[in-house]
Scaffold this motif. Sequence first.
Motif: not given
Length: 286
Positions: A87, A238, A242, A245-246
């Motif tokens: 990511i 995106t 991600l 969020s993580i």
Amino acid sequence: MGTNIKQTHRFILYITTLIMVIFPLVESILQELSLQINKQLFFFLSKLVIIYVLFLFLKKKKITLSSIRLKKVHIKYILLGILMGIIVHMLSVIFGRIQYYLLTGEWLSAEKIVSTLMESSKNISFYSIIMIGFSVAISEEILFRGILLKEYQRMNIKPAIILSALIFSIYHMTVGNLVFAFVMGISFALVTIYTESIIPAIFFHFLVNEILRILMHFPEKVTETYFKVMVSPITTITGLILFLSILTFLFIKVIKNNHFQSEKVKFFDRYIILLFLMYVIFLTIK
């Protein structure tokens, strides 16, 4: 500030001096003597020296590997580290493009990224990438998340995460990397505390550093197609969603599951001030 933290700061200063002064000096002396130097091999050997010095430090202080979180961990946590590395790679592409735009006034295309990558990675074998990448990740994770973060965490977890990330970013010594390294330092710290091991952070760190050069070994058409996907705004958005969020999930879990102690962490002592001054001097003379 505790004696152990002062000793750790001093040790980081020694390591920084080794990297900034002694290793470049040795390399320049070898070049002056007209000795052929394989830069990748020299860099790999220098990291092995640092790892050896780290283990000497641990032995002297009677610190066990498990106490610095260098221990086995469930495969799902290693996969978490790998996922985070992938990511962050998605985000590092846009970060690199922004830097290039600020310097040149034009955006890097997928074709330009591939050609630049091929040019900068000439004569670097896949195996040297693996060896160098893991030697860097192992040495830095032992130093910053294994030793430094562990010492700070004895007092207060929030400043421990921030301060270890700050020193990690200063250690990387370039303006372009400063903010990025700080964010990465926070990410590595959260992953380490959450999983109770530095192993996932080692895989995370390895991929952040080396995934671009690993891609060099794919066929050029495949690499170019891959980067066309990476430069897409959808991919960037995106990746950002991600990542945040993580990171938020890890932060909430870490804060809930770790108890605070009352003693506050002082943000600098004389060793870290000296390290910061070295950083400023480095930028001035470069």
